[in-house]
Design an enzyme around this catalytic site. Structure first.
Site, PDB file in Angstrom:
ATOM      1  N   HIS A  11       0.850  -1.199   0.000  1.00  0.00           N
ATOM      2  CA  HIS A  11       0.000   0.000   0.000  1.00  0.00           C
ATOM      3  C   HIS A  11       0.886   1.251   0.000  1.00  0.00           C
ATOM      4  CE1 HIS A  11      -2.272  -2.945   2.709  1.00  0.00           C
ATOM      5  NE2 HIS A  11      -2.848  -3.027   1.530  1.00  0.00           N
ATOM      6  N   CYS A  27     -13.239 -15.721  -5.432  1.00  0.00           N
ATOM      7  CA  CYS A  27     -12.111 -15.685  -4.483  1.00  0.00           C
ATOM      8  C   CYS A  27     -12.408 -14.565  -3.493  1.00  0.00           C
ATOM      9  CB  CYS A  27     -10.787 -15.420  -5.205  1.00  0.00           C
ATOM     10  SG  CYS A  27      -9.437 -15.066  -4.037  1.00  0.00           S
ATOM     11  N   CYS A  45      -6.301 -19.659  -6.593  1.00  0.00           N
ATOM     12  CA  CYS A  45      -6.127 -18.275  -7.040  1.00  0.00           C
ATOM     13  C   CYS A  45      -4.633 -17.975  -7.101  1.00  0.00           C
ATOM     14  CB  CYS A  45      -6.818 -17.339  -6.048  1.00  0.00           C
ATOM     15  SG  CYS A  45      -6.204 -15.647  -6.144  1.00  0.00           S
TER      16      CYS A  45
HETATM   17  N1  MSP Z   1      -9.740  -2.521  -2.419  1.00  0.00           N
HETATM   18  C1  MSP Z   1      -9.120  -2.903  -3.630  1.00  0.00           C
HETATM   19  C2  MSP Z   1      -8.921  -1.694  -4.521  1.00  0.00           C
HETATM   20  C3  MSP Z   1     -10.172  -0.948  -4.876  1.00  0.00           C
HETATM   21  S1  MSP Z   1      -9.838   0.461  -5.823  1.00  0.00           S
HETATM   22  C4  MSP Z   1     -11.285   0.944  -6.410  1.00  0.00           C
HETATM   23  C5  MSP Z   1      -7.766  -3.544  -3.346  1.00  0.00           C
HETATM   24  N2  MSP Z   1      -7.221  -3.285  -2.183  1.00  0.00           N
HETATM   25  S2  MSP Z   1      -5.836  -3.890  -1.631  1.00  0.00           S
HETATM   26  O1  MSP Z   1      -5.656  -3.316  -0.341  1.00  0.00           O
HETATM   27  O2  MSP Z   1      -5.876  -5.321  -1.685  1.00  0.00           O
HETATM   28  O3  MSP Z   1      -4.706  -3.501  -2.607  1.00  0.00           O
HETATM   29  C6  MSP Z   1      -4.476  -2.191  -2.950  1.00  0.00           C
HETATM   30  C7  MSP Z   1      -3.239  -2.033  -3.784  1.00  0.00           C
HETATM   31  O4  MSP Z   1      -2.074  -2.498  -3.113  1.00  0.00           O
HETATM   32  C8  MSP Z   1      -3.336  -2.751  -5.104  1.00  0.00           C
HETATM   33  O5  MSP Z   1      -3.058  -1.824  -6.125  1.00  0.00           O
HETATM   34  C9  MSP Z   1      -2.274  -3.805  -5.028  1.00  0.00           C
HETATM   35  O6  MSP Z   1      -1.691  -3.996  -6.266  1.00  0.00           O
HETATM   36  C10 MSP Z   1      -1.272  -3.180  -4.055  1.00  0.00           C
HETATM   37  N3  MSP Z   1      -0.439  -4.220  -3.456  1.00  0.00           N
HETATM   38  C11 MSP Z   1      -0.757  -5.088  -2.466  1.00  0.00           C
HETATM   39  N4  MSP Z   1       0.297  -5.952  -2.289  1.00  0.00           N
HETATM   40  C12 MSP Z   1       1.291  -5.661  -3.154  1.00  0.00           C
HETATM   41  C13 MSP Z   1       2.604  -6.115  -3.389  1.00  0.00           C
HETATM   42  N5  MSP Z   1       3.145  -7.125  -2.745  1.00  0.00           N
HETATM   43  N6  MSP Z   1       3.334  -5.445  -4.334  1.00  0.00           N
HETATM   44  C14 MSP Z   1       2.859  -4.331  -4.972  1.00  0.00           C
HETATM   45  N7  MSP Z   1       1.665  -3.883  -4.747  1.00  0.00           N
HETATM   46  C15 MSP Z   1       0.794  -4.606  -3.990  1.00  0.00           C
HETATM   47  O7  MSP Z   1      -7.251  -4.225  -4.213  1.00  0.00           O
END
Ligand code: MSP
Length: 506
Positions: A21, A126, A143
């Site tokens: 994040h 998932c 997944c």
């Molecule tokens: N809630 C949804 C997004 C909704 S937007 C309308 C979501 N949330 S999330 O918390 O799972 O992920 C948010 C972001 O963090 C995503 O863009 C995701 O790619 C990024 N990342 C989470 N883990 C990551 C890594 N290990 N590496 C890079 N980015 C990653 O998806």
């Protein structure tokens, strides 16, 4: 007035902020500060995605009700962003009333347009991705992102006519009306759009922790549809919060910054919703890669989840931002390694930039008692600054953000070499005051340029160094003058001392 509206994904609240994040949000903040400093009217939206299957479970584990639990985690996100110097314009939560009203309004509009109909859904889901999945997307029945087995669902749902918008979206992506960056991702989406495209289920029957459908209160809105609409509610597009909205003028979105795992939602489903609403589409979608930690997938089970707090404690806020940004190219996958980060910190910040500033300032103190008459910049120095700013601009415009620090550091390395060549201590000993004055002035021009350029990446350090030049009031004017006219000025002649900027790590 030039405007720039930029967003991050809104983060699920089933976990506290981690480096994934942090990566997206830090990059967004750097881009935002750049455009804001250039005089654009900007809006930077981030927030939290609070409905969904997993929230109930997470709340129960913490002996809280879902809303209390969401409040707690949303606060943690806000605090983390504050600690990292992230200055967003609005933090949207999908449990905010004006967001819920926006979602209901949007769904009613699409329903009235007859783009929503009722049908049966049968298939796999998932819960970690909050996504319906086809057999082809799985590897060994699992997944690919979560290594978990999707659940089987069979229920009567409402569907959105995604297929109706397939051809127009294909065209708009192909001709870059919606620009997907990098190209490899654009081609991936164009490839997928050439396969048959089914309509998607946009409601759930038995999920209570969600927003009710305005036209059927037996069903709730599918979490991804709820979440995507944040980009409209976050700027109060429908005049719900402010009547009339003060932020609507920012539409359409200039840049959605996301991870590659959620590109389909942003580049296909989101534009289809907007087309149904007859609202302008986003201009750019940048999908960054995924990273591993010390070569391994980051996961709670492997106990290798890096939290931003760990990095801030080790490197401080500004260096953390710089290291996160510079580790690997934005569009590709990469690896985070603490030992490599430490090495980079010592080399680039402590030994190169930090040392240049302290060395130069201490010479000015020693030889001129901080009262230096600033000479006209030497041609050679001006040329070097010009080259550096040109590269920097190109890299910003082309999202080669990992190269920015390298570019700025090429200027500070050059200045460090200039010290070795000119040997100011010998000039001082030989009482060549004019020459000494010129060398130190040139070094100050280099430092000031590098420091201004570092501002979007390391705002605190940058402002602290600029303060010692006695000039922070006109920061934006100076930034524009450097970026647009390649000009750097030093008006005050009194330089004040500075503490060590980056302590070397063992
Ligand atoms: N809630 C949804 C997004 C909704 S937007 C309308 C979501 N949330 S999330 O918390 O799972 O992920 C948010 C972001 O963090 C995503 O863009 C995701 O790619 C990024 N990342 C989470 N883990 C990551 C890594 N290990 N590496 C890079 N980015 C990653 O998806």
């Amino acid at each position: 007035m030039k405007k720039f509206y930029l967003t991050t994904p809104i983060y699920y609240v089933n976990d506290e902020p981690h480096i994934g994040h942090t990566y997206t949000t830090t990059i967004a903040d750097v881009i935002h500060r750049y455009y804001k400093s250039l005089g654009y009217e900007t809006f930077f939206l981030t927030g939290t995605d609070e409905h969904g299957t997993k929230i109930n479970e997470a709340a129960k584990k913490n002996s809280l009700n879902p809303k209390q639990y969401c409040d707690m985690i949303a606060e943690k996100f806000k605090l983390t962003w504050q600690q990292l110097g992230i200055k967003y314009s609005n933090f949207i939560r999908t449990t905010d009333e004006y967001h819920k009203d926006t979602v209901q309004l949007v769904l009613q509009k699409i329903y009235d347009k007859k783009d929503i109909y009722k049908s049966n859904y049968e298939g796999l889901y998932c819960i970690n991705c909050e996504k319906f999945m086809s057999e082809e997307e799985l590897v060994d029945g699992l997944c690919i992102y979560h290594n978990t087995k999707p659940l089987f669902y069979k229920e009567e749902n409402y569907f959105f006519r995604l297929s109706k918008y397939k051809d127009i979206i294909f065209e708009k992506i192909k001709n870059d009306e919606i620009q997907i960056i990098p190209d490899t991702r654009k081609n991936e989406i164009l490839g997928k759009l050439q396969l048959p495209l089914e309509d998607i289920s946009i409601s759930r029957k038995n999920l209570k922790w969600a927003i009710s459908l305005p036209f059927d209160n037996e069903q709730t809105v599918y979490v991804w549809i709820d979440a995507l609409i944040n980009y409209l509610s976050g700027i109060d597009f429908f005049d719900i919060k402010f009547k009339p909205s003060i932020y609507k003028k920012f539409w359409p979105c200039d840049l959605h910054l996301i991870g590659k795992d959620i590109l389909w939602f942003h580049s296909v489903i989101w534009p289809a919703i907007l087309l149904s609403l007859e609202i302008d589409l986003p201009k750019k979608i940048l999908a960054h890669g995924f990273f591993t930690v010390e070569g391994k997938k980051m996961s709670k089970t492997l106990c290798n989840v890096i939290r931003p707090k760990q990095l801030i404690e080790l490197f401080g806020v500004d260096a953390t931002r710089m290291l996160i940004l510079s580790t690997f190219p934005l569009g590709t996958d990469g690896n985070f390694s603490l030992s490599e980060m430490k090495e980079k910190y010592n080399q680039d910040l402590a030994d190169n930039y930090g040392n240049l500033v302290l060395r130069t300032f201490s010479m000015i103190q020693k030889y001129f008692y901080n009262d230096i008459k600033i000479k006209k910049i030497s041609y050679k120095i001006k040329e070097k600054i010009l080259e550096c700013v040109k590269n920097y601009k190109f890299q910003f415009e082309n999202f080669e953000l990992h190269k920015l620090s390298e570019t700025i550091l090429s200027l500070t390395s050059f200045a460090n070499k200039y010290i070795q060549q000119k040997t100011p201590w010998i000039l001082a000993k030989e009482k060549k005051v004019e020459e000494l004055n010129q060398v130190l002035s040139d070094l100050l021009f280099c430092i000031k340029s590098a420091t201004l350029l570092f501002y979007p990446i390391m705002p605190n350090v940058s402002l602290e160094v600029l303060k010692s030049f006695g000039e922070t009031n006109n920061f934006e004017k100076e930034f524009v003058s450097l970026i647009e006219n390649y000009e750097v000025n030093i008006t005050k002649e009194k330089i004040s001392s500075l503490d060590i900027l980056f302590k070397k790590l063992q």
